[in-house]
Design a protein around this motif. Structure first.
Motif, PDB file in Angstrom:
ATOM      1  N   ILE A   1       0.687 -38.407   8.469  1.00 44.40           N
ATOM      2  CA  ILE A   1       0.841 -37.107   7.813  1.00 44.40           C
ATOM      3  C   ILE A   1       2.308 -36.790   7.552  1.00 44.40           C
ATOM      4  CG2 ILE A   1       0.547 -34.617   8.215  1.00 44.40           C
ATOM      5  CD1 ILE A   1      -2.099 -35.340   9.633  1.00 44.40           C
ATOM      6  N   GLY A   2       3.201 -37.309   8.399  1.00 47.12           N
ATOM      7  CA  GLY A   2       4.629 -37.039   8.214  1.00 47.12           C
ATOM      8  C   GLY A   2       4.973 -35.587   8.460  1.00 47.12           C
ATOM      9  N   ALA A   3       4.373 -35.008   9.509  1.00 42.56           N
ATOM     10  CA  ALA A   3       4.561 -33.578   9.771  1.00 42.56           C
ATOM     11  C   ALA A   3       5.920 -33.306  10.413  1.00 42.56           C
ATOM     12  CB  ALA A   3       3.445 -33.076  10.681  1.00 42.56           C
ATOM     13  N   ASP A   4       6.369 -32.043  10.303  1.00 43.85           N
ATOM     14  CA  ASP A   4       7.619 -31.644  10.947  1.00 43.85           C
ATOM     15  C   ASP A   4       7.517 -31.739  12.460  1.00 43.85           C
ATOM     16  OD1 ASP A   4       8.889 -31.071   8.569  1.00 43.85           O
ATOM     17  OD2 ASP A   4       8.080 -29.029   8.494  1.00 43.85           O
TER      18      ASP A   4
ATOM     19  N   ALA B   1      15.103 -30.102  15.377  1.00 47.69           N
ATOM     20  CA  ALA B   1      14.518 -31.238  14.661  1.00 47.69           C
ATOM     21  C   ALA B   1      14.885 -32.516  15.397  1.00 47.69           C
ATOM     22  CB  ALA B   1      15.023 -31.280  13.229  1.00 47.69           C
ATOM     23  N   GLY B   2      13.935 -33.387  15.613  1.00 46.01           N
ATOM     24  CA  GLY B   2      14.183 -34.659  16.282  1.00 46.01           C
ATOM     25  C   GLY B   2      14.119 -34.587  17.792  1.00 46.01           C
ATOM     26  N   GLU B   3      13.931 -33.386  18.323  1.00 48.13           N
ATOM     27  CA  GLU B   3      13.857 -33.245  19.780  1.00 48.13           C
ATOM     28  C   GLU B   3      12.484 -33.682  20.279  1.00 48.13           C
ATOM     29  OE1 GLU B   3      16.011 -30.018  22.665  1.00 48.13           O
ATOM     30  OE2 GLU B   3      15.012 -29.280  20.903  1.00 48.13           O
ATOM     31  N   ARG B   4      12.490 -34.307  21.463  1.00 49.13           N
ATOM     32  CA  ARG B   4      11.225 -34.707  22.061  1.00 49.13           C
ATOM     33  C   ARG B   4      11.038 -33.905  23.342  1.00 49.13           C
ATOM     34  NH1 ARG B   4      14.049 -40.106  20.798  1.00 49.13           N
ATOM     35  NH2 ARG B   4      15.538 -38.699  21.778  1.00 49.13           N
ATOM     36  N   VAL B   5      10.061 -33.023  23.308  1.00 49.96           N
ATOM     37  CA  VAL B   5       9.881 -32.053  24.386  1.00 49.96           C
ATOM     38  C   VAL B   5       8.564 -32.332  25.099  1.00 49.96           C
ATOM     39  CG1 VAL B   5       9.675 -29.603  24.937  1.00 49.96           C
ATOM     40  CG2 VAL B   5      11.171 -30.337  23.062  1.00 49.96           C
TER      41      VAL B   5
ATOM     42  N   MET C   1      13.207 -27.815  12.717  1.00 44.29           N
ATOM     43  CA  MET C   1      13.589 -26.677  13.578  1.00 44.29           C
ATOM     44  C   MET C   1      12.381 -25.760  13.795  1.00 44.29           C
ATOM     45  SD  MET C   1      15.933 -24.789  15.059  1.00 44.29           S
ATOM     46  CE  MET C   1      15.694 -23.197  15.812  1.00 44.29           C
ATOM     47  N   ILE C   2      12.071 -25.522  15.043  1.00 40.06           N
ATOM     48  CA  ILE C   2      10.898 -24.723  15.386  1.00 40.06           C
ATOM     49  C   ILE C   2      11.333 -23.523  16.216  1.00 40.06           C
ATOM     50  CG2 ILE C   2       8.779 -24.741  16.781  1.00 40.06           C
ATOM     51  CD1 ILE C   2       9.109 -27.968  15.781  1.00 40.06           C
ATOM     52  N   ARG C   3      10.840 -22.343  15.821  1.00 37.62           N
ATOM     53  CA  ARG C   3      11.215 -21.137  16.557  1.00 37.62           C
ATOM     54  C   ARG C   3       9.953 -20.341  16.877  1.00 37.62           C
ATOM     55  NH1 ARG C   3      13.896 -18.768  12.894  1.00 37.62           N
ATOM     56  NH2 ARG C   3      12.541 -16.955  12.736  1.00 37.62           N
ATOM     57  N   ILE C   4       9.724 -20.165  18.159  1.00 41.20           N
ATOM     58  CA  ILE C   4       8.543 -19.416  18.614  1.00 41.20           C
ATOM     59  C   ILE C   4       9.028 -18.181  19.362  1.00 41.20           C
ATOM     60  CG2 ILE C   4       6.491 -19.512  20.089  1.00 41.20           C
ATOM     61  CD1 ILE C   4       6.772 -22.664  19.703  1.00 41.20           C
ATOM     62  N   ARG C   5       8.472 -17.044  19.003  1.00 39.42           N
ATOM     63  CA  ARG C   5       8.892 -15.795  19.655  1.00 39.42           C
ATOM     64  C   ARG C   5       7.680 -14.982  20.100  1.00 39.42           C
ATOM     65  NH1 ARG C   5      12.667 -18.084  19.895  1.00 39.42           N
ATOM     66  NH2 ARG C   5      14.780 -17.761  19.118  1.00 39.42           N
TER      67      ARG C   5
ATOM     68  N   ARG D   1      13.014 -40.527  16.412  1.00 40.40           N
ATOM     69  CA  ARG D   1      13.488 -39.144  16.458  1.00 40.40           C
ATOM     70  C   ARG D   1      12.540 -38.206  15.712  1.00 40.40           C
ATOM     71  NH1 ARG D   1      17.287 -38.970  19.736  1.00 40.40           N
ATOM     72  NH2 ARG D   1      17.047 -36.709  19.595  1.00 40.40           N
ATOM     73  N   GLN D   2      11.258 -38.528  15.802  1.00 36.82           N
ATOM     74  CA  GLN D   2      10.230 -37.599  15.333  1.00 36.82           C
ATOM     75  C   GLN D   2      10.205 -36.418  16.312  1.00 36.82           C
ATOM     76  OE1 GLN D   2       7.429 -37.502  12.934  1.00 36.82           O
ATOM     77  NE2 GLN D   2       7.143 -35.508  13.938  1.00 36.82           N
ATOM     78  N   THR D   3      10.153 -35.190  15.779  1.00 40.22           N
ATOM     79  CA  THR D   3      10.029 -34.026  16.656  1.00 40.22           C
ATOM     80  C   THR D   3       8.656 -34.058  17.322  1.00 40.22           C
ATOM     81  OG1 THR D   3      11.255 -32.852  14.945  1.00 40.22           O
ATOM     82  CG2 THR D   3      10.397 -31.540  16.778  1.00 40.22           C
TER      83      THR D   3
END
Lengths: 243, 224
Positions: free
Chosen positions: A156-159, A26-30, A1-5, A189-191
């Motif tokens: 690396i297995g990053a978020d 999480a798992g979203e491909r943008v 889960m990523i939140r940018i403000r 389903r890697q973000t």
């Protein structure tokens, strides 16, 4: 889960990112699209402080950073929660393909050498480059280098995996193999946050497409909405140009 | 004009060769110390540690701005008058210290230039995987800078080998000192110093061959 403000970046008097708000599940491909010079790459680079944002907050997984007063420790934590694929590959020129992948695992994550080596070989096998494990970047084609670059980021297995125009510097003959590998990463389903001009690819793998213009996210929605039923006039114009 | 006394020269060769180890010891010790000191100063010049930067700039400026011989005399003959504990330092140690300080100033600039010559993308890739600044320097930037700086650094090493002859002026009997003593007995100054010159020349030529091997090694990652 990523939140940018409120993520804001200025170069001199130019505001390149204008208080960006963005949530990614999480798992979203943008996929991020838009004309050049509209802050797409800067958005990615600010998320791990390759460019330092002036204001805003970034939360990735457990890591939360206030850009205005980010410490060295914050920045390292953010970088370790993300991985980055560069337009120009940026493989370590003094390390073999295998060592390029091992470097983060051994030096940054502190994994035992043997375990890291096994992981590197597994990743190289997935990228179809098992036989190039001991080759240096200079001996690899552009497509091969970028596949190692993606492998380095995968291991690396990053978020969050970020891709900054990963096929833009490639000769046309190598674009396909790199996109194929990215498709395989997406299937897990890697973000992913991807800046690209490959519209067909975006349509295939994206859960969401963001259209950026003038340092803002102008339109945000599933591929069918963004590509087939655009509302914003600038997006319509952009799509006509790249079509 | 008289003929060269070749027999005398041949007889002198083994005598002078006996001092080659001392010359190499001073040069190698000086080179290692200078490399360490120069790398530290070069990294400092690139990342600019507040409060330290001006000191490094001053150091480099002084040691590049004054002759090596003057520096050696200043350390060996001058400083002990100011700091009593320095009287215990022998000529060889003083020469190594002098060579280290002098050449580290030049080498720091060469290494700094090489560091800034490493492609920006290499720094960014190291940062992107979460390396600390020290890890990035040690693992990625300095090894690549070493390749860029190698030819220049080998040149400084050659200069340093030749610079050890100045230890003679600190009372050290090295190749030059030995030749001087021999010639004082035989009066064959030309022969004696010619032998010294030839031995230096051969040493430097051998080193030039070594440089090719080193460059091949450093370039192995860049072969297409």
């Amino acid at each position: 889960m990523i939140r940018i403000r409120g993520l804001t970046k200025r170069f001199g008097d130019t505001t390149v990112l204008d208080a960006i708000d963005l949530d990614i599940e999480a798992g979203e491909r943008v996929v991020v699209i838009g004309p050049s010079g509209t802050g797409k790459s800067t958005l990615l680079r600010c998320l791990n402080f390759l460019d330092r944002p002036e204001a805003g907050s970034i939360a990735i997984g457990d890591v939360e950073v206030d850009a205005a007063r980010a410490s060295k420790k914050d920045i390292l934590a953010l970088r370790r929660a993300t991985s980055f694929v560069f337009q120009n590959y940026a493989l370590f020129a003094n390390k073999t393909a295998k060592e390029n992948i091992m470097e983060a695992l051994v030096i940054v994550q502190g994994q035992p050498r043997q375990q890291a080596e096994q992981r590197a070989l597994d990743v190289l096998a997935e990228t179809g480059l098992a036989e190039k494990a001991d080759s240096y970047p200079a001996a690899l084609s552009g497509g091969q280098q970028q596949r190692v670059g993606i492998g380095r980021a995968m291991a690396i297995g990053a978020d969050l995996m970020m891709f900054d125009e990963p096929t833009s510097a490639l000769d046309p003959e190598w674009v396909g193999e790199v996109l194929d590998l990215m498709r395989r990463v997406a299937e897990r389903r890697q973000t992913m946050l991807i800046v690209t001009h490959e519209m067909q690819f975006a349509r295939e793998i994206a859960d969401r497409i963001l259209f950026m213009e003038g340092g803002r996210i102008v339109e945000d929605g599933p591929p069918a909405q963004i590509l087939d039923a655009p509302r914003d006039a600038r997006l319509k114009q952009f799509l006509r140009r790249v079509a | 004009m008289r003929a060269l006394d070749l027999d005398y020269m041949l007889g002198l060769v083994p005598v002078i060769l006996g001092y080659v180890p001392l010359t190499l010891f001073m040069a190698v010790a000086g080179m290692i110390c200078a490399l360490v000191l120069a790398s530290l100063m070069a990294v400092e010049r690139v990342i600019k540690v507040p409060g330290l930067d001006w000191l490094v700039i001053l150091f480099i400026s002084f040691f590049r701005g004054t002759p090596l011989l003057v520096q050696l005399f200043l350390f060996y003959y001058g400083l002990p008058q100011v700091f009593a504990f320095l009287t215990q330092i022998d000529g060889v140690t003083a020469a190594i210290m002098g060579l280290t300080l002098h050449f580290s100033a030049y080498m720091a600039e060469a290494i700094r230039a090489a560091i800034t010559g490493v492609d920006r993308s290499q720094w960014e890739a190291a940062q992107s995987i979460g390396m600390t600044q020290a890890q990035m320097m040690r693992r990625i930037v300095l090894p690549q800078a070493a390749r860029i700086a190698a030819p220049t650094l080998v040149n400084y090493f050659i200069d340093m080998i030749k610079g050890t002859s100045l230890a003679f002026t600190l009372g050290v009997t090295e190749m030059m000192g030995a030749a001087q003593k021999e010639a004082a007995g035989s009066f064959l100054y030309f022969e004696a110093f010619l032998v010294v010159a030839l031995i230096y020349w051969i040493m430097v030529e051998l080193l030039n061959q070594g440089q090719k091997v080193l460059e091949t090694y450093l370039n192995k990652a860049y072969a297409r």
